[in-house]
Design a protein around this motif. Structure first.
Motif, PDB file in Angstrom:
ATOM      1  N   ILE A  16      11.517  16.854   8.893  1.00 30.03           N
ATOM      2  CA  ILE A  16      10.478  17.365   7.528  1.00 30.03           C
ATOM      3  C   ILE A  16       9.363  15.844   8.500  1.00 30.03           C
ATOM      4  O   ILE A  16       9.765  14.861   8.302  1.00 30.03           O
ATOM      5  N   LYS A  17       7.788  16.179   8.959  1.00 28.91           N
ATOM      6  CA  LYS A  17       7.507  15.727   9.541  1.00 28.91           C
ATOM      7  C   LYS A  17       6.211  16.064   8.741  1.00 28.91           C
ATOM      8  O   LYS A  17       6.290  15.926   7.356  1.00 28.91           O
ATOM      9  N   ASP A  18       5.739  15.081   8.592  1.00 29.20           N
ATOM     10  CA  ASP A  18       4.342  15.636   7.723  1.00 29.20           C
ATOM     11  C   ASP A  18       4.525  14.753   6.223  1.00 29.20           C
ATOM     12  O   ASP A  18       4.054  15.709   5.491  1.00 29.20           O
ATOM     13  N   PRO A  22      -0.370  13.747   3.058  1.00 23.03           N
ATOM     14  CA  PRO A  22      -1.257  14.285   3.946  1.00 23.03           C
ATOM     15  C   PRO A  22      -2.768  14.431   4.145  1.00 23.03           C
ATOM     16  O   PRO A  22      -3.195  13.609   3.639  1.00 23.03           O
ATOM     17  N   ILE A  72      11.788  27.945   1.401  1.00 19.03           N
ATOM     18  CA  ILE A  72      10.343  27.495   0.775  1.00 19.03           C
ATOM     19  C   ILE A  72      10.585  26.348   2.643  1.00 19.03           C
ATOM     20  O   ILE A  72       9.393  26.581   2.695  1.00 19.03           O
ATOM     21  N   TYR A  73      11.448  25.879   2.784  1.00 14.12           N
ATOM     22  CA  TYR A  73      11.065  25.407   3.718  1.00 14.12           C
ATOM     23  C   TYR A  73      12.347  25.625   5.094  1.00 14.12           C
ATOM     24  O   TYR A  73      13.274  26.444   5.154  1.00 14.12           O
ATOM     25  N   PRO A  74      11.552  26.237   5.832  1.00 13.11           N
ATOM     26  CA  PRO A  74      12.277  27.163   6.717  1.00 13.11           C
ATOM     27  C   PRO A  74      13.295  26.717   8.428  1.00 13.11           C
ATOM     28  O   PRO A  74      12.688  24.531   8.015  1.00 13.11           O
TER      29      PRO A  74
ATOM     30  N   LEU B  95       3.602  27.355  -3.765  1.00 14.62           N
ATOM     31  CA  LEU B  95       3.950  26.790  -2.393  1.00 14.62           C
ATOM     32  C   LEU B  95       4.762  26.580  -1.912  1.00 14.62           C
ATOM     33  O   LEU B  95       6.256  26.684  -1.094  1.00 14.62           O
ATOM     34  N   LYS B 254       4.364  30.421   7.743  1.00 17.86           N
ATOM     35  CA  LYS B 254       6.146  29.321   8.100  1.00 17.86           C
ATOM     36  C   LYS B 254       5.415  28.099   8.105  1.00 17.86           C
ATOM     37  O   LYS B 254       5.281  27.440   8.500  1.00 17.86           O
ATOM     38  N   GLY B 255       6.663  27.461   6.903  1.00 16.85           N
ATOM     39  CA  GLY B 255       6.975  26.048   7.393  1.00 16.85           C
ATOM     40  C   GLY B 255       5.046  25.327   7.079  1.00 16.85           C
ATOM     41  O   GLY B 255       5.294  23.737   6.421  1.00 16.85           O
ATOM     42  N   ALA B 257       5.072  24.404   2.988  1.00 13.85           N
ATOM     43  CA  ALA B 257       5.397  23.703   2.405  1.00 13.85           C
ATOM     44  C   ALA B 257       5.620  22.580   3.111  1.00 13.85           C
ATOM     45  O   ALA B 257       5.269  21.073   2.346  1.00 13.85           O
ATOM     46  N   PHE B 258       5.797  22.068   4.386  1.00 13.47           N
ATOM     47  CA  PHE B 258       5.536  21.023   5.137  1.00 13.47           C
ATOM     48  C   PHE B 258       4.770  20.317   5.039  1.00 13.47           C
ATOM     49  O   PHE B 258       3.407  18.882   5.234  1.00 13.47           O
ATOM     50  N   LYS B 259       3.627  21.006   4.741  1.00  9.48           N
ATOM     51  CA  LYS B 259       1.908  20.123   5.779  1.00  9.48           C
ATOM     52  C   LYS B 259       1.467  19.948   4.284  1.00  9.48           C
ATOM     53  O   LYS B 259       0.017  19.848   4.086  1.00  9.48           O
ATOM     54  N   LEU B 260       1.904  20.790   3.253  1.00  8.93           N
ATOM     55  CA  LEU B 260       1.003  20.668   1.743  1.00  8.93           C
ATOM     56  C   LEU B 260       1.078  18.593   1.126  1.00  8.93           C
ATOM     57  O   LEU B 260       2.713  18.391   1.276  1.00  8.93           O
TER      58      LEU B 260
END
Lengths: 242, 260
Positions: A16-18, A22, A72-74, B95, B254-255, B257-260
């Motif tokens: 999990i980056k970032d 953010p 939600i997380y691929p 999300l 895709k993905g 949710a990682f960026k939020l």
């Protein structure tokens, strides 16, 4: 929906980056390499009828694990197969429209969990009754307490008869009466839904509600067994250290 | 590309429900309610129109409709782009908790603003009928294809700004500035001929917004129709932007949710 087989294999490695707030560039320096390896090469098969409790320290990867199952997380790599309809309940007080009243939020949340307008409308009454929120449902949810959010979210998530139910340490925030009711509800749901995964810090709820338990530590499965064994070992490791 | 539309279809109820909420929320607790959607553009145009007719001596009868027909589409596109920056960010709760299709959120912003545009167009025709009734005719119906082109264009802007701002939060203030600048170089508060006369025709000729505006504004005013080349450029622009923005959104999805 009879005898839906639920098999998922998790074999993967994830970053999990970032994960930091953010947009705040000042933190980028130490975030450059700071990818979080939330789940490490995990292999796991959960089958029909299993009620899985996940325990572990904060940051052990429990919630990430749930979110990965829900899609939600691929996964960064590896293969994840989920068979069946999912209903989930994660962090509270997000995913609500604060200005809207309880009814509207039930409706919207139901839609998000895959209901159609007709099917959710037919369940509204039942959801409202179960939540016991009464007149509070006519009030914008921004005035709700944490416990009320729990009631609302839990009532919606469990009303839609999923194959797989994912819950993230939530029951704890309700009052005693509601916890008892929720426990009963979850037991009932086991007749309908095939799989439940519960992330919890309450050892008692793990033992009461589940029939399998895994202990996660830094993204690895440290122990996998019956709730009683695993929670005992877990509690021992904590008290032993101190 | 196909997945984009499948996802939209799957979550259409959520989309409608969110749009509905946004519209209700906007005028919640106001006495006049939705009437503001008509009154606001009306007021704005009256203010600018009277200032111009006093200072520059333009004929308000001609200038006010022109301004109206330009300003409101501009506000729409501007609002779609600006709203896009926040489209994913404000949907964080959804999300991160559900597998709702992310592409509905920029579309949500665009639809809400488009509905406001439609209200302002009603206001426009109310005034226009009063000022220049002789110009009304069936040609005006060609406004609708123009609006579709404009909608696609605005949706693309919204998609782009949603994706870019997700990755680079500095984008929002940059875009605001650029749009502000574009507002002045796009013939909205003046006529294109005014630029052409001074030898600056290229300024609007190279401005994508000009073409998108023309296909809505000219039929709306009932003065004539845009040239075929204007249509061709507008459609080409809107389609290519739309397709590329959809690809971008789907890649980001895709993905997310990682960026939020």
């Amino acid at each position: 929906m009879e005898n839906v087989n639920l098999i998922f294999k998790v074999w993967r490695e994830k970053r999990i980056k970032d994960i930091l707030i953010p947009g705040d560039k000042r933190f980028n320096d130490f975030n450059l390499d700071g990818s979080v390896h939330a789940i490490r090469d995990m292999n796991l098969l959960i089958q029909d009828g299993e009620r899985l409790a996940i325990i572990g320290h904060n940051g052990a990867g429990k919630s990430s694990f749930l979110k990965m199952i829900s899609g939600i997380y691929p996964p960064t790599s590896g293969k994840l197969t989920v068979d069946g309809r999912i209903s989930s309940m994660f962090e509270l007080s997000t995913g609500f429209e604060m200005e809207q009243n309880g009814w509207d939020n039930i409706y919207l949340r139901g839609l998000m969990l895959g209901e159609t307008p007709d099917s959710i409308k037919s369940k509204m009454k039942e959801i409202a009754n179960f939540s016991e929120l009464g007149d509070f449902l006519n009030m914008p949810v921004k005035y709700y307490s944490t416990g009320m959010f729990v009631r609302l979210a839990f009532s919606v998530s469990t009303a839609i008869k999923p194959d797989i139910l994912l819950l993230d340490e939530v029951v704890g925030a309700g009052d005693a009466g509601f916890i008892a009711k929720a426990t009963l509800r979850m037991k009932e749901m086991m007749k309908v839904s095939k799989i439940m995964v519960l992330v919890t810090h309450g050892m008692q709820s793990a033992i009461e509600m589940c029939n399998r338990c895994i202990w996660l530590e830094r993204g690895n499965i440290l122990m996998d067994g019956t709730p009683k064994e695993v929670t005992q070992a877990y509690v021992k490791s904590i008290t032993g250290k101190n | 590309m196909k997945d984009y539309f499948i996802g939209l279809w799957r979550d259409r109820f959520i989309l409608f429900s969110l749009v509905n909420r946004d519209l209700q929320a906007k005028y919640r607790r106001s006495v006049l309610g939705i009437a503001w959607a008509v009154l606001t553009p009306l007021g704005l145009v009256l203010i600018i129109g009277s200032v111009y007719s006093i200072i520059f001596g333009t004929d308000p009868k001609e200038f006010i409709p022109l301004l109206f027909a330009g300003l409101n589409p501009w506000i729409f596109m501007n609002a779609a782009a600006e709203g896009g920056t926040n489209a994913f960010l404000s949907a964080e709760g959804y999300l991160k908790q559900t597998t709702v299709n992310a592409q509905i959120f920029p579309l949500r912003v665009t639809i809400v603003n488009f509905i406001n545009l439609l209200y302002s167009i009603i206001a426009f025709f109310a005034i226009y009928l009063f000022l220049q009734p002789q110009l009304f005719g069936p040609k005006m119906l060609l406004m609708f294809p123009g609006l579709i082109i404009m909608f696609l264009f605005a949706l693309s802007l919204s998609n782009y700004s949603a994706v870019i701002n997700l990755n680079l939060r500095d984008f929002q203030p940059i875009q605001s500035l650029v749009l502000q600048g574009l507002f002045y170089v796009t013939p909205i508060i003046y006529q294109p001929e005014m630029l052409a006369k001074r030898g600056f025709e290229f300024v609007y000729r190279i401005n994508p917004f000009y073409y998108i505006m023309e296909v809505v504004r000219m039929p709306m005013l009932g003065l004539g129709l845009p040239e075929v080349s204007t249509y061709a450029i507008a459609i080409g622009l809107a389609l290519s932007l739309f397709i590329s923005s959809v690809v971008m959104v789907m890649n980001t999805k895709k993905g997310i949710a990682f960026k939020l």
